[in-house]
Design a protein around this motif. Structure first.
Motif, PDB file in Angstrom:
ATOM      1  N   ARG A 141       5.794  15.239  45.526  1.00  0.00           N
ATOM      2  CA  ARG A 141       5.487  13.640  45.306  1.00  0.00           C
ATOM      3  C   ARG A 141       6.537  13.142  44.502  1.00  0.00           C
ATOM      4  NH1 ARG A 141      -0.560  12.120  44.450  1.00  0.00           N
ATOM      5  NH2 ARG A 141      -0.037  13.229  46.519  1.00  0.00           N
ATOM      6  N   VAL A 142       7.167  11.976  44.960  1.00  0.00           N
ATOM      7  CA  VAL A 142       8.243  11.521  44.327  1.00  0.00           C
ATOM      8  C   VAL A 142       7.529  10.108  43.595  1.00  0.00           C
ATOM      9  CG1 VAL A 142      10.521  10.396  44.375  1.00  0.00           C
ATOM     10  CG2 VAL A 142      10.090  12.518  45.691  1.00  0.00           C
ATOM     11  N   GLN A 143       7.771  10.032  42.212  1.00  0.00           N
ATOM     12  CA  GLN A 143       7.211   8.667  41.745  1.00  0.00           C
ATOM     13  C   GLN A 143       8.345   7.477  41.782  1.00  0.00           C
ATOM     14  OE1 GLN A 143       4.279   8.687  40.534  1.00  0.00           O
ATOM     15  NE2 GLN A 143       3.873  10.552  40.934  1.00  0.00           N
ATOM     16  N   PRO A 144       7.955   6.413  42.037  1.00  0.00           N
ATOM     17  CA  PRO A 144       8.745   5.422  42.131  1.00  0.00           C
ATOM     18  C   PRO A 144       9.572   4.890  40.597  1.00  0.00           C
ATOM     19  CG  PRO A 144       6.625   4.501  41.899  1.00  0.00           C
ATOM     20  CD  PRO A 144       6.406   5.994  42.010  1.00  0.00           C
ATOM     21  N   ILE A 145      10.650   4.242  40.742  1.00  0.00           N
ATOM     22  CA  ILE A 145      11.407   4.133  39.693  1.00  0.00           C
ATOM     23  C   ILE A 145      10.755   2.785  39.092  1.00  0.00           C
ATOM     24  CG2 ILE A 145      13.618   3.582  38.697  1.00  0.00           C
ATOM     25  CD1 ILE A 145      14.723   5.334  40.974  1.00  0.00           C
ATOM     26  N   ARG A 146      10.849   2.862  37.691  1.00  0.00           N
ATOM     27  CA  ARG A 146      10.405   1.471  37.144  1.00  0.00           C
ATOM     28  C   ARG A 146      11.581   0.478  36.756  1.00  0.00           C
ATOM     29  NH1 ARG A 146       4.806   1.279  35.915  1.00  0.00           N
ATOM     30  NH2 ARG A 146       3.735   3.322  36.044  1.00  0.00           N
ATOM     31  N   GLN A 147      11.474  -0.692  37.063  1.00  0.00           N
ATOM     32  CA  GLN A 147      12.655  -1.344  36.968  1.00  0.00           C
ATOM     33  C   GLN A 147      12.731  -1.857  35.216  1.00  0.00           C
ATOM     34  OE1 GLN A 147      12.961  -4.715  39.267  1.00  0.00           O
ATOM     35  NE2 GLN A 147      14.449  -3.874  40.675  1.00  0.00           N
ATOM     36  N   ARG A 148      13.804  -1.986  34.554  1.00  0.00           N
ATOM     37  CA  ARG A 148      14.006  -2.238  33.284  1.00  0.00           C
ATOM     38  C   ARG A 148      14.012  -3.876  33.158  1.00  0.00           C
ATOM     39  NH1 ARG A 148      18.393   2.167  31.469  1.00  0.00           N
ATOM     40  NH2 ARG A 148      17.320   3.819  32.213  1.00  0.00           N
ATOM     41  N   GLY A 149      13.395  -4.255  32.283  1.00  0.00           N
ATOM     42  CA  GLY A 149      13.457  -5.826  32.056  1.00  0.00           C
ATOM     43  C   GLY A 149      13.277  -6.521  33.524  1.00  0.00           C
TER      44      GLY A 149
END
Length: 70
Positions: free
Chosen positions: A55-63
């Motif tokens: 399972r690959v977790q989504p990348i959270r955008q900064r700002g």
């Protein structure tokens, strides 16, 4: 609780692939399986563990900034 043992065809359907993919996982020893005579069965818990391990977790955008494509 007893684990359910699935055929290669059932695992392929569960993963949404052809039968070739689970057979390759078995051949490469990347998933737990049980041989019952000449038949191969895969525990349902092994399929769940395989899915969880990949399972690959989504990348959270900064700002709040959005990046523009070039």
């Amino acid at each position: 609780m007893a684990d359910r043992y699935l055929t290669v065809a059932q695992v392929a359907e569960l993963l949404g692939t052809t039968e070739r993919f689970p057979r390759r996982l078995i051949a490469e020893r990347r998933i737990t399986f049980v041989k019952v005579g000449r038949h191969v069965r895969i525990p349902e818990s092994a399929v769940s563990a395989f899915i969880d391990a990949h399972r690959v977790q989504p990348i959270r955008q900064r700002g709040g900034m959005l990046r523009r494509a070039a």
